[in-house]
Design an enzyme around this catalytic site. Structure first.
Site, PDB file in Angstrom:
ATOM      1  CG  ASP A 158       0.607   4.125 -10.075  1.00  0.00           C
ATOM      2  OD1 ASP A 158       1.737   4.650 -10.106  1.00  0.00           O
ATOM      3  OD2 ASP A 158       0.418   2.978  -9.614  1.00  0.00           O
ATOM      4  CG  ASP A 169      -3.660   2.657 -11.742  1.00  0.00           C
ATOM      5  OD1 ASP A 169      -3.561   1.847 -12.687  1.00  0.00           O
ATOM      6  OD2 ASP A 169      -2.978   2.575 -10.708  1.00  0.00           O
ATOM      7  CG  HIS A 173       2.597  -0.047  -7.164  1.00  0.00           C
ATOM      8  ND1 HIS A 173       1.744  -0.471  -8.157  1.00  0.00           N
ATOM      9  CD2 HIS A 173       3.786  -0.669  -7.380  1.00  0.00           C
ATOM     10  CE1 HIS A 173       2.383  -1.327  -8.941  1.00  0.00           C
ATOM     11  NE2 HIS A 173       3.628  -1.448  -8.489  1.00  0.00           N
ATOM     12  CG  ASP A 208      -7.793  -0.796 -13.186  1.00  0.00           C
ATOM     13  OD1 ASP A 208      -7.472  -0.301 -12.097  1.00  0.00           O
ATOM     14  OD2 ASP A 208      -6.953  -1.126 -14.052  1.00  0.00           O
ATOM     15  CD  GLU A 259      -2.515   1.101  -6.496  1.00  0.00           C
ATOM     16  OE1 GLU A 259      -2.141   0.035  -5.949  1.00  0.00           O
ATOM     17  OE2 GLU A 259      -2.019   1.536  -7.553  1.00  0.00           O
TER      18      GLU A 259
END
Length: 332
Positions: free
Chosen positions: A292, A129, A287, A230, A131
């Site tokens: 996450d 995941d 987040h 992603d 960011e």
């Protein structure tokens, strides 16, 4: 400085944000502190939620407090230096009291839940995941055994942008990670994306999941993401910015949203929707990439225990080719 290579963690009962900030102040003070539709019921739901919760709405950056039980240890935020193999305070009792150094505590599996898992086509799942909107800022991966559902290892790096100015990067990090109180950790540890991939390839190679000379594809493993962004969009874009070829191991993945839709026959727009519908409390900070990833891994564990079979949902034919989506009924 001696660097410890380790597997990270965090846990189960969550703290209100102001208290979390007070716990995180050692990270921010100085580099001298551098750790240098229908609801499907399941008989195994309690193994993952440990409580029956009403649906909650959690805003960005908020930490939800899960109900406490006698079997739970007090929740501690994960040491984000430790997750990157850079904690130098493992002999500091006060540091160990404040921060978790065992990610497995957030991903427990009961024997009764593991017995429900159907035979999977893969041996390992790599939950990813990312960011970062302009460039990737955080690259966290959680490795889960496909059959036992158990946590195996993790890889976590903060990523330093290559085309953003220093001032813009500082402002961006303050806005993104300052609300978690971990912006100092980012500045202390972030490295360029090219170096992150080099270290990641060493990590998956050490787990016998990848060999460059064998074409570069993953061996009996697949990335699991919550959406297609992603690997369909962000990693290829970052590779262009970093002037590197898209690695072959990023060519296919499992979009958990599509598996969720086809297994439970209901749509979920994201991780928080899945967790609310499955009555699972969030662990950590929404987040923050590593948290996450842990929560997506927990949803994956729950789905496996409910009898879901994970399959590749998207595949890219070449580094520059279009993505082929393999499920007719999917989240668009």
């Amino acid at each position: 400085m001696a660097m410890a290579r380790v597997s990270p963690s965090s846990s189960a009962r969550l703290l209100p944000y102001p208290l979390l900030q007070s716990f995180l102040r050692p990270f921010s003070s100085s580099v001298s502190h551098l750790c240098s539709s229908r609801r499907r019921s399941s008989p195994v739901a309690a193994a993952f939620s440990q409580a029956s919760l009403s649906p909650h709405t959690v805003s960005e950056g908020q930490v939800m407090e899960a109900p406490s039980t006698s079997s739970r240890r007090p929740w501690k935020h994960t040491c984000l230096y430790y997750t990157q193999g850079k904690c130098t305070m493992m002999n500091d009792a006060m540091h160990l009291e404040k921060f978790s150094h065992n990610l497995m505590e957030d991903l427990p599996v009961s024997a009764s839940a593991a017995d429900k898992v159907k035979l999977q086509k893969l041996d390992y799942f790599l939950i990813l995941d990312l960011e970062g909107k302009v460039e990737i800022l955080e690259f966290p991966v959680i490795m889960i055994d496909a059959q036992s559902m158990e946590f195996v290892d993790s890889f976590h790096r903060f990523v330093r942008p290559t085309i953003m100015s220093e001032q813009r990067t500082t402002e961006y990090i303050a806005g993104k990670y300052g609300k978690f109180g971990v912006d100092r950790v980012w500045h202390d540890t972030a490295i360029p994306f090219k170096e992150v991939l080099q270290q990641f390839e060493e990590w998956i190679g050490n787990h016998n999941l990848w060999k460059k000379e064998h074409g570069g594809s993953l061996n009996s493993a697949a990335f699991v993401t919550c959406g297609n962004w992603d690997l369909k969009t962000k990693v290829p874009d970052q590779c262009k910015v970093s002037k590197i070829k898209l690695p072959a191991y990023f060519m296919e993945w499992i979009n958990l949203k599509d598996i969720y839709l086809n297994f439970y026959s209901r749509r979920a727009t994201g991780m928080m929707t899945m967790m609310r519908e499955l009555q699972m409390p969030i662990v950590g900070s929404h987040h923050l990439g590593i948290d996450d990833s842990k929560n997506i891994a927990r949803v994956l564990q729950r789905m496996l225990a409910d009898g879901a079979v994970m399959q590749i949902t998207a595949k890219r034919q070449s580094a520059t080719g279009d993505v082929k989506f393999l499920f007719e009924d999917r989240i668009r």
